[in-house]
Design a protein around this motif. Structure first.
Motif, PDB file in Angstrom:
ATOM      1  N   GLY A  38       0.805  -1.380   0.019  1.00  0.00           N
ATOM      2  CA  GLY A  38       0.140  -0.103   0.010  1.00  0.00           C
ATOM      3  C   GLY A  38       0.834   1.292  -0.048  1.00  0.00           C
ATOM      4  N   PRO A  39       0.283   2.423  -0.385  1.00  0.00           N
ATOM      5  CA  PRO A  39       1.129   3.576  -0.538  1.00  0.00           C
ATOM      6  C   PRO A  39       1.488   4.211   0.822  1.00  0.00           C
ATOM      7  CG  PRO A  39      -1.276   3.761  -1.370  1.00  0.00           C
ATOM      8  CD  PRO A  39      -1.071   2.605  -0.887  1.00  0.00           C
ATOM      9  N   ASN A  40       2.599   5.096   0.670  1.00  0.00           N
ATOM     10  CA  ASN A  40       3.291   5.487   1.858  1.00  0.00           C
ATOM     11  C   ASN A  40       1.969   6.287   2.648  1.00  0.00           C
ATOM     12  OD1 ASN A  40       5.839   6.773  -0.269  1.00  0.00           O
ATOM     13  ND2 ASN A  40       5.980   5.129   1.412  1.00  0.00           N
ATOM     14  N   GLY A  41       2.146   6.026   3.935  1.00  0.00           N
ATOM     15  CA  GLY A  41       1.076   6.794   4.900  1.00  0.00           C
ATOM     16  C   GLY A  41      -0.309   6.235   5.047  1.00  0.00           C
ATOM     17  N   SER A  42      -0.559   4.938   4.438  1.00  0.00           N
ATOM     18  CA  SER A  42      -1.611   4.029   4.399  1.00  0.00           C
ATOM     19  C   SER A  42      -2.030   3.481   5.786  1.00  0.00           C
ATOM     20  CB  SER A  42      -1.736   3.350   3.299  1.00  0.00           C
ATOM     21  OG  SER A  42      -0.421   2.363   3.319  1.00  0.00           O
ATOM     22  N   GLY A  43      -0.962   3.353   6.624  1.00  0.00           N
ATOM     23  CA  GLY A  43      -1.341   2.919   7.826  1.00  0.00           C
ATOM     24  C   GLY A  43      -0.669   1.552   8.220  1.00  0.00           C
ATOM     25  N   LYS A  44       0.120   1.170   7.317  1.00  0.00           N
ATOM     26  CA  LYS A  44       0.758  -0.128   7.538  1.00  0.00           C
ATOM     27  C   LYS A  44       1.598  -0.257   8.942  1.00  0.00           C
ATOM     28  CE  LYS A  44       3.103   0.067   3.621  1.00  0.00           C
ATOM     29  NZ  LYS A  44       2.638   1.374   3.401  1.00  0.00           N
ATOM     30  N   SER A  45       2.432   0.556   9.073  1.00  0.00           N
ATOM     31  CA  SER A  45       3.067   0.620  10.094  1.00  0.00           C
ATOM     32  C   SER A  45       2.326   0.902  11.560  1.00  0.00           C
ATOM     33  CB  SER A  45       4.437   1.795  10.157  1.00  0.00           C
ATOM     34  OG  SER A  45       5.335   1.515   9.011  1.00  0.00           O
ATOM     35  N   THR A  46       1.320   1.540  11.210  1.00  0.00           N
ATOM     36  CA  THR A  46       0.398   1.888  12.369  1.00  0.00           C
ATOM     37  C   THR A  46      -0.280   0.512  12.843  1.00  0.00           C
ATOM     38  OG1 THR A  46       0.004   4.105  11.639  1.00  0.00           O
ATOM     39  CG2 THR A  46      -1.724   2.974  12.979  1.00  0.00           C
ATOM     40  N   LEU A  47      -0.551  -0.300  11.767  1.00  0.00           N
ATOM     41  CA  LEU A  47      -1.029  -1.585  12.101  1.00  0.00           C
ATOM     42  C   LEU A  47      -0.247  -2.312  13.263  1.00  0.00           C
ATOM     43  CD1 LEU A  47      -3.232  -3.954  11.757  1.00  0.00           C
ATOM     44  CD2 LEU A  47      -2.030  -4.381   9.830  1.00  0.00           C
ATOM     45  N   GLU A 208      10.802 -14.813  -2.600  1.00  0.00           N
ATOM     46  CA  GLU A 208      11.443 -15.957  -1.661  1.00  0.00           C
ATOM     47  C   GLU A 208      10.058 -16.310  -0.476  1.00  0.00           C
ATOM     48  OE1 GLU A 208      14.172 -17.673  -1.576  1.00  0.00           O
ATOM     49  OE2 GLU A 208      15.524 -16.724  -3.099  1.00  0.00           O
ATOM     50  N   LEU A 209       9.732 -15.420  -0.213  1.00  0.00           N
ATOM     51  CA  LEU A 209       8.731 -15.534   0.911  1.00  0.00           C
ATOM     52  C   LEU A 209       7.584 -15.435   0.233  1.00  0.00           C
ATOM     53  CD1 LEU A 209       9.436 -15.308   3.932  1.00  0.00           C
ATOM     54  CD2 LEU A 209       9.011 -13.186   3.983  1.00  0.00           C
ATOM     55  N   VAL A 210       6.875 -16.579  -0.382  1.00  0.00           N
ATOM     56  CA  VAL A 210       5.661 -16.549  -1.028  1.00  0.00           C
ATOM     57  C   VAL A 210       4.420 -16.331  -0.307  1.00  0.00           C
ATOM     58  CG1 VAL A 210       4.456 -17.868  -2.925  1.00  0.00           C
ATOM     59  CG2 VAL A 210       6.979 -18.003  -2.904  1.00  0.00           C
ATOM     60  N   PRO A 211       3.860 -15.243  -0.677  1.00  0.00           N
ATOM     61  CA  PRO A 211       2.406 -15.160   0.162  1.00  0.00           C
ATOM     62  C   PRO A 211       1.175 -16.072  -0.213  1.00  0.00           C
ATOM     63  CG  PRO A 211       2.667 -13.386  -1.222  1.00  0.00           C
ATOM     64  CD  PRO A 211       3.858 -14.240  -1.564  1.00  0.00           C
ATOM     65  N   THR A 212       0.414 -16.539   0.652  1.00  0.00           N
ATOM     66  CA  THR A 212      -0.865 -16.869   0.298  1.00  0.00           C
ATOM     67  C   THR A 212      -1.976 -15.842  -0.083  1.00  0.00           C
ATOM     68  OG1 THR A 212      -1.330 -17.158   2.527  1.00  0.00           O
ATOM     69  CG2 THR A 212      -0.591 -19.205   1.706  1.00  0.00           C
ATOM     70  N   LYS A 213      -1.747 -14.744   0.665  1.00  0.00           N
ATOM     71  CA  LYS A 213      -2.561 -13.642   0.293  1.00  0.00           C
ATOM     72  C   LYS A 213      -1.799 -12.389   0.220  1.00  0.00           C
ATOM     73  CE  LYS A 213      -6.728 -13.712   2.387  1.00  0.00           C
ATOM     74  NZ  LYS A 213      -7.892 -13.166   3.477  1.00  0.00           N
ATOM     75  N   VAL A 214      -2.259 -11.461  -0.832  1.00  0.00           N
ATOM     76  CA  VAL A 214      -1.686 -10.139  -0.512  1.00  0.00           C
ATOM     77  C   VAL A 214      -2.739  -9.073  -0.286  1.00  0.00           C
ATOM     78  CG1 VAL A 214      -0.527  -8.446  -2.204  1.00  0.00           C
ATOM     79  CG2 VAL A 214       0.286 -10.489  -2.332  1.00  0.00           C
ATOM     80  N   ILE A 215      -2.396  -8.187   0.914  1.00  0.00           N
ATOM     81  CA  ILE A 215      -3.550  -7.153   1.219  1.00  0.00           C
ATOM     82  C   ILE A 215      -3.247  -5.797   0.753  1.00  0.00           C
ATOM     83  CG2 ILE A 215      -4.645  -6.183   3.212  1.00  0.00           C
ATOM     84  CD1 ILE A 215      -4.639  -9.070   4.322  1.00  0.00           C
ATOM     85  N   VAL A 216      -4.101  -5.087   0.112  1.00  0.00           N
ATOM     86  CA  VAL A 216      -3.573  -3.766  -0.317  1.00  0.00           C
ATOM     87  C   VAL A 216      -4.297  -2.948   0.687  1.00  0.00           C
ATOM     88  CG1 VAL A 216      -3.486  -2.110  -1.890  1.00  0.00           C
ATOM     89  CG2 VAL A 216      -3.359  -4.367  -2.476  1.00  0.00           C
ATOM     90  N   LEU A 217      -3.601  -1.894   1.633  1.00  0.00           N
ATOM     91  CA  LEU A 217      -3.903  -1.106   2.588  1.00  0.00           C
ATOM     92  C   LEU A 217      -4.065   0.322   2.005  1.00  0.00           C
ATOM     93  CD1 LEU A 217      -5.167  -1.489   5.381  1.00  0.00           C
ATOM     94  CD2 LEU A 217      -2.651  -0.779   6.127  1.00  0.00           C
ATOM     95  N   TYR A 239      -0.382   2.568  -7.257  1.00  0.00           N
ATOM     96  CA  TYR A 239      -1.440   2.672  -6.384  1.00  0.00           C
ATOM     97  C   TYR A 239      -2.465   3.620  -6.844  1.00  0.00           C
ATOM     98  CZ  TYR A 239       1.237  -0.275  -3.266  1.00  0.00           C
ATOM     99  OH  TYR A 239       2.096  -1.120  -2.827  1.00  0.00           O
ATOM    100  N   ALA A 240      -2.300   4.134  -8.110  1.00  0.00           N
ATOM    101  CA  ALA A 240      -3.213   5.526  -8.633  1.00  0.00           C
ATOM    102  C   ALA A 240      -4.521   5.205  -8.261  1.00  0.00           C
ATOM    103  CB  ALA A 240      -2.864   5.812 -10.042  1.00  0.00           C
ATOM    104  N   GLU A 241      -4.998   3.845  -8.759  1.00  0.00           N
ATOM    105  CA  GLU A 241      -6.294   3.706  -8.667  1.00  0.00           C
ATOM    106  C   GLU A 241      -6.993   3.624  -7.114  1.00  0.00           C
ATOM    107  OE1 GLU A 241      -8.121  -0.626  -8.913  1.00  0.00           O
ATOM    108  OE2 GLU A 241      -6.065  -1.013  -9.451  1.00  0.00           O
ATOM    109  N   PHE A 242      -5.979   3.706  -6.263  1.00  0.00           N
ATOM    110  CA  PHE A 242      -6.427   3.685  -4.662  1.00  0.00           C
ATOM    111  C   PHE A 242      -6.324   4.922  -4.035  1.00  0.00           C
ATOM    112  CE2 PHE A 242      -4.683  -0.615  -5.415  1.00  0.00           C
ATOM    113  CZ  PHE A 242      -5.798  -1.348  -5.504  1.00  0.00           C
ATOM    114  N   LEU A 243      -5.541   6.014  -4.519  1.00  0.00           N
ATOM    115  CA  LEU A 243      -5.326   7.147  -4.116  1.00  0.00           C
ATOM    116  C   LEU A 243      -6.548   8.180  -4.116  1.00  0.00           C
ATOM    117  CD1 LEU A 243      -1.704   7.609  -5.033  1.00  0.00           C
ATOM    118  CD2 LEU A 243      -2.714   7.266  -2.594  1.00  0.00           C
ATOM    119  N   PRO A 244      -6.895   8.820  -3.216  1.00  0.00           N
ATOM    120  CA  PRO A 244      -7.696  10.149  -3.383  1.00  0.00           C
ATOM    121  C   PRO A 244      -7.323  10.719  -4.489  1.00  0.00           C
ATOM    122  CG  PRO A 244      -6.669  10.293  -1.305  1.00  0.00           C
ATOM    123  CD  PRO A 244      -6.267   8.870  -1.700  1.00  0.00           C
ATOM    124  N   GLU A 245      -8.353  11.264  -5.324  1.00  0.00           N
ATOM    125  CA  GLU A 245      -8.079  12.078  -6.613  1.00  0.00           C
ATOM    126  C   GLU A 245      -7.127  13.322  -6.199  1.00  0.00           C
ATOM    127  OE1 GLU A 245     -10.663  14.135  -9.526  1.00  0.00           O
ATOM    128  OE2 GLU A 245     -11.726  12.096  -9.042  1.00  0.00           O
TER     129      GLU A 245
END
Ligand SMILES: Nc1ncnc2c1ncn2[C@@H]1O[C@H](COP(=O)(O)OP(=O)(O)OP(=O)(O)O)[C@@H](O)[C@H]1O
Ligand SMILES: [Mg+2]
Length: 257
Positions: A38-47, A208-217, A239-245
């Motif tokens: 997910g884009p910078n500032g989307s909340g990943k580290s906050t999680l 290398e670290l193959v995920p079973t699932k990819v989540i976009v925040l 991530y253009a399609e997920f960013l606010p305009e």
């Protein structure tokens, strides 16, 4: 849903009076890698901060459990005792403690015999190409970015964790280190049943670290989920399609597109 691994439901988190996470649902089973992009500032580290109980990250609603045990009511050290381990995006420096002391304490807490901890530490360091001379420095003090991530990988391997939250473990790593680190974590997943939540901006970690699932925040919400192929797709499309305009336009103007 099985309650063996990490289960997060409806997690809402405020930071500094602002709602940053707005209802996150995810699960990581033992022996599974779930990637979060997910884009910078989307909340990943906050999680990650909210799940490890970092002060200032206020959980407003929702739940988080490991093996069915509530995490959110526990202190940070008790979260480690129930099997949660975190590699931070920016690993902290700890003056006054070196890797030998930390691992000895880990072994003591885990009830493991203390005669092998130093040898285990040395062989894990060698395995990820970390100079063993660095093990007697204070934790992370004066280590390069890549050395810190290698050391964190070594400590994770010795921690006996059930669930690991890896916040951009690939950032700062050179190509050989990336391979060594992702293989070591991958071994823990396959052989030790470690469940991994891997935050990354790049698909290369996930080769290398193959995920079973990819989540976009994005914007504090899960906006898309897919299989490992989604990481490759995002690398092409961004991530253009997920960013606010508004954000999309401002980044366009920066680059004069
Ligand atoms: N301690 C804090 N105090 C104030 N704001 C914070 C704090 N921690 C996070 N934030 C804000 O919360 C938002 C989400 O930040 P976060 O670090 O979770 O993003 P991220 O998805 O990890 O981004 P990146 O890809 O750049 O690492 C940002 O707007 C950030 O400025
Ligand atoms: Mg981050």
């Amino acid at each position: 849903m099985s309650v063996e691994g990490l289960v997060v439901q409806g997690l809402v988190v405020d930071v500094a009076g602002r709602e940053i996470l707005r209802g996150i649902d995810l699960a990581v089973q033992p022996g599974e890698v779930v990637a979060v992009m997910g884009p910078n500032g989307s909340g990943k580290s906050t999680l990650v901060s909210a799940l490890m109980g970092r002060p200032g990250y206020q959980v407003r609603a929702g739940s988080a459990t490991i093996g069915g045990r509530d995490l959110l009511s526990l202190s940070t050290s008790d979260r480690a005792h129930v099997g949660l381990s975190v590699v931070s995006q920016y690993p902290g420096e700890v003056e006054g403690v070196d890797a030998y002391q930390l691992v000895e304490e880990m072994y003591r807490t885990r009830g493991l015999p203390l005669d092998s901890f130093a040898q285990d530490l040395l062989s894990e360091a060698t395995g990820v190409g970390l100079s063993t001379a660095l093990l007697s420095r204070w934790l992370n003090v004066d280590l390069s970015g890549g050395e810190k991530k290698r050391l964190e990988t070594v400590l994770l391997a010795l921690s006996g964790a059930k669930i690991a939250l890896l916040d951009e473990i690939d950032s700062g790593l050179d190509i050989d280190a990336l391979r060594a680190v992702s293989r070591r974590v991958g071994d823990q997943v396959r052989q030790g049943g470690l469940g991994v939540l891997a935050i990354t901006h790049y698909a290369r970690l996930l080769r290398e670290l193959v995920p079973t699932k990819v989540i976009v925040l994005a914007g504090g919400k899960i906006v898309r989920e897919g299989d490992a192929g989604l990481a490759l797709e995002l690398e092409k499309t961004g991530y253009a399609e997920f960013l606010p305009e508004s954000q999309e336009k401002s980044s366009d103007s920066i680059f004069g597109l």
